[in-house]
Design an enzyme around this catalytic site. Structure first.
Site, short mmCIF file in Angstrom:
data_model
loop_
_atom_site.label_atom_id
_atom_site.label_comp_id
_atom_site.label_asym_id
_atom_site.label_seq_id
_atom_site.Cartn_x
_atom_site.Cartn_y
_atom_site.Cartn_z
N HIS A 174 11.30 4.50 -6.92
CA HIS A 174 10.79 5.88 -7.01
C HIS A 174 11.33 6.50 -8.29
O HIS A 174 12.45 6.24 -8.70
CB HIS A 174 11.25 6.72 -5.81
N ASP B 289 6.04 4.79 1.32
CA ASP B 289 4.87 3.92 1.52
C ASP B 289 5.23 2.58 2.16
O ASP B 289 4.34 1.80 2.48
CB ASP B 289 4.19 3.67 0.17
C1 SDX Z 1 4.74 7.74 -4.30
O1 SDX Z 1 6.41 11.02 -7.54
C2 SDX Z 1 6.38 11.10 -6.28
O2 SDX Z 1 7.04 11.93 -5.68
C3 SDX Z 1 5.48 10.11 -5.59
C4 SDX Z 1 5.50 10.11 -4.08
C5 SDX Z 1 4.94 11.39 -3.51
O3 SDX Z 1 5.26 11.69 -2.33
O4 SDX Z 1 4.11 12.04 -4.19
O5 SDX Z 1 6.81 9.91 -3.60
C6 SDX Z 1 4.60 9.00 -3.53
O6 SDX Z 1 3.99 7.55 -5.24
C7 SDX Z 1 5.86 6.81 -3.96
C8 SDX Z 1 5.94 5.57 -4.96
C9 SDX Z 1 4.90 4.57 -4.49
N1 SDX Z 1 4.77 3.47 -5.50
C10 SDX Z 1 5.21 2.25 -5.21
O7 SDX Z 1 5.82 1.93 -4.18
C11 SDX Z 1 4.82 1.23 -6.27
C12 SDX Z 1 6.04 0.34 -6.60
N2 SDX Z 1 7.02 1.14 -7.31
C13 SDX Z 1 6.90 1.32 -8.68
O8 SDX Z 1 5.93 0.84 -9.43
C14 SDX Z 1 7.90 2.27 -9.33
O9 SDX Z 1 9.08 2.16 -8.66
C15 SDX Z 1 7.46 3.70 -9.40
C16 SDX Z 1 6.10 3.84 -10.03
C17 SDX Z 1 7.40 4.29 -8.03
C18 SDX Z 1 8.49 4.45 -10.22
O10 SDX Z 1 8.31 4.06 -11.53
P1 SDX Z 1 9.33 4.58 -12.67
O11 SDX Z 1 10.14 5.71 -12.26
O12 SDX Z 1 8.55 4.71 -13.92
O13 SDX Z 1 10.35 3.41 -12.73
P2 SDX Z 1 10.20 2.22 -13.70
O14 SDX Z 1 8.83 1.67 -13.60
O15 SDX Z 1 10.70 2.65 -15.03
O16 SDX Z 1 11.20 1.19 -13.03
C19 SDX Z 1 12.57 1.25 -13.35
C20 SDX Z 1 13.00 -0.22 -13.35
C21 SDX Z 1 12.08 -1.11 -14.19
O17 SDX Z 1 12.89 -2.15 -14.65
P3 SDX Z 1 13.52 -1.99 -16.18
O18 SDX Z 1 12.36 -1.79 -17.11
O19 SDX Z 1 14.45 -0.80 -16.12
O20 SDX Z 1 14.25 -3.29 -16.41
O21 SDX Z 1 12.89 -0.73 -12.00
C22 SDX Z 1 11.91 -1.76 -11.97
C23 SDX Z 1 11.09 -1.67 -13.23
O22 SDX Z 1 10.60 -2.93 -13.63
N3 SDX Z 1 11.10 -1.49 -10.78
C24 SDX Z 1 10.73 -2.40 -9.89
C25 SDX Z 1 10.02 -1.67 -8.91
N4 SDX Z 1 9.98 -0.39 -9.25
C26 SDX Z 1 10.64 -0.28 -10.41
N5 SDX Z 1 10.91 -3.72 -9.83
C27 SDX Z 1 10.38 -4.33 -8.74
N6 SDX Z 1 9.69 -3.73 -7.75
C28 SDX Z 1 9.49 -2.39 -7.81
N7 SDX Z 1 8.81 -1.77 -6.84
#
Ligand code: SDX
Length: 437
Positions: free
Chosen positions: A313, A371
């Site tokens: 998140h 989720d």
């Molecule tokens: C919702 O914003 C909100 O409040 C949203 C929400 C709401 O109620 O409105 O809470 C609802 O959208 C919840 C999130 C649902 N999405 C997912 O579950 C999809 C999987 N998660 C992600 O893609 C990710 O975690 C996000 C999109 C939720 C957050 O993305 P960020 O903040 O841009 O984080 P990031 O992509 O920069 O990740 C940080 C690091 C990265 O690695 P590095 O580049 O630092 O080495 O963590 C890794 C990412 O590769 N990472 C993951 C991961 N999520 C982040 N690695 C593996 N699996 C994951 N799910």
């Protein structure tokens, strides 16, 4: 509540750029991070601030929702989400989000009656559905039908009239379940079921989805209560992507129905609201506990492009407090339905256990989000996976509408118009086609 505001918080931030130093005011909220007001930055330095993804940007001030990502805390108008989920109901939370206070008895009765009386859809709108293929994703239907509401409810599109803003807000909250249930019925080839005024919000939605004209339908109160709690968990979440979309659309003066349609479109993305559908599909693909290590490995391999859906998140760097309530609700629903040893729940719980012990996820502070468990619950209730994000949109409509209303009424707000860092071609003259290389 997060730590007290440091008493020595400086009222000004200094920035030196291009040999010039400017002071920018620092503003404090009730709780949470201070903000540096950079409104004069471009005028005084000729520079824009650069923050793709808005990881360090506050685009508004708001009184509606507060998230402490490190503490794993979510407040709606100051009330913790777990207390609201356990003690309130969705319609009362709608009133709270819209008005800032929990309703007293007369206020609640008036609000409940108003919402009940707005649940029907203009009969002519049913024709929109037949324009879609039966196998259209219901979120595509939601985008289309909700956007079309402005063609039928002209008397609540003047955003400058407080009375019309209130009517539009109530119409949207009330009609979303009807529109969503009709999208589901259309997809399964069953006749639309009209809303019933004798049922509460969530029970009414269940009967519009699962009743059929040829047999009586009794709403299971345990399932209705669980769904009501799921709606509460999804109601609002500060300035997430879809809410920011609604605010930006609303800042141009677009009518509220168009703004909510924009929010629905944004929510559909798998990185946002579409994650509940993607998470269940991921759990189904993993299938059994013994295949989890293979997927954990893929999630840690950046080149795979695979992420654990339902994990991570932007704000929560601790356990999403909604996910805890969601997991509890998931167990309650499966127990109520007599579903023992649901294989996907076993996979989900083992996946969570392994991930929370794995250094990769611990270092990146990746926890289950709302989720992760919602899909198992919704599927057990009887919703197809394509409807999961639709239900998220039904619940989030009140958050979108409350934030849209706050934006319209905020004297600081003006049309949102971000700038950019231009990295394209410098100025050059046109060359006739015959003279090009
Ligand atoms: C919702 O914003 C909100 O409040 C949203 C929400 C709401 O109620 O409105 O809470 C609802 O959208 C919840 C999130 C649902 N999405 C997912 O579950 C999809 C999987 N998660 C992600 O893609 C990710 O975690 C996000 C999109 C939720 C957050 O993305 P960020 O903040 O841009 O984080 P990031 O992509 O920069 O990740 C940080 C690091 C990265 O690695 P590095 O580049 O630092 O080495 O963590 C890794 C990412 O590769 N990472 C993951 C991961 N999520 C982040 N690695 C593996 N699996 C994951 N799910």
């Amino acid at each position: 509540m997060s730590s007290d505001k440091p008493s020595t918080a400086s009222p000004m931030a200094n920035l030196s750029v291009g040999g010039k130093t400017i002071d920018m005011p620092v503003r404090s909220g009730t709780v949470g991070p201070d903000v540096i007001d950079v409104g004069r930055l471009y005028k005084e330095t000729g520079c824009f601030n650069y923050d793709p993804g808005f990881t360090s940007t506050a685009n508004c001030s708001s009184k509606i929702t507060y998230i402490d990502g490190d503490a794993g805390m979510l407040l709606h108008r100051g009330y913790p989400i777990d207390q609201l989920a356990e003690q309130s109901n969705f319609l009362e939370v709608c009133f709270l989000l819209l008005n800032g206070e929990l309703p007293n008895e007369p206020e609640y009765e008036e609000f409940q009656l108003a919402i009940t009386r707005h649940t029907m859809l203009h009969e002519q709108m049913t024709r929109f559905y037949t324009g879609f293929r039966r196998d259209a994703h219901p979120m595509a239907v939601m985008c289309g039908v909700v956007g079309a509401l402005s063609a039928f409810y002209h008397d609540s599109t003047d955003i400058n009239d407080p009375e019309q803003r209130t009517i539009a807000a109530r119409r949207l909250i009330a009609k979303m379940p009807t529109i969503a249930a009709m999208a589901y019925k259309y997809s399964v080839g069953q006749p639309f079921i009209y809303p019933r005024n004798d049922l509460d919000f969530s029970a009414n939605f269940l009967q519009m989805c699962f009743a059929v004209p040829c047999a009586p339908y009794t709403v299971d109160p345990v399932i209705a209560r669980a769904l009501d709690r799921i709606f509460i968990l999804h109601a609002d979440h500060e300035q997430n992507a879809s809410t920011s979309t609604v605010r930006l659309a609303g800042s141009s003066g677009a009518n509220p129905f168009a703004c909510i349609a924009a929010g629905i479109a944004c929510l559909w993305g798998p990185a946002h609201g579409g994650a509940n559908e993607a998470a269940l599909n991921m759990l189904s693909e993993i299938g059994t506990v013994d295949r989890i290590p293979e997927y954990i490995k893929k999630a840690k391999d950046k080149t795979s492009g695979f992420r654990l859906m339902g994990f991570g998140h932007r704000v929560y760097k601790n356990y999403d407090p909604r996910a805890k309530v969601m997991q509890k609700t998931c167990h309650e629903v499966l127990d109520a339905l007599g579903i023992r040893n649901e294989p996907l729940l076993q996979v989900a719980m083992e996946l969570e256990r392994i991930a929370l012990e794995d250094d990769y996820f611990v270092e990146k502070k990746l926890y289950p989000n709302i989720d992760f468990y919602s899909g198992i619950t919704l599927r057990a209730i009887g919703f197809p996976v394509e409807m999961f994000t639709v239900l998220f949109a039904v619940a989030r409509t009140v958050g979108w509408v409350a934030q849209w209303k706050e934006m319209i009424e905020d004297p600081e707000q003006r049309i949102g118009r971000p700038r950019q860092l231009y990295i394209g071609a410098p100025v050059r003259d046109y060359v006739p086609r015959g003279q090009r290389g």
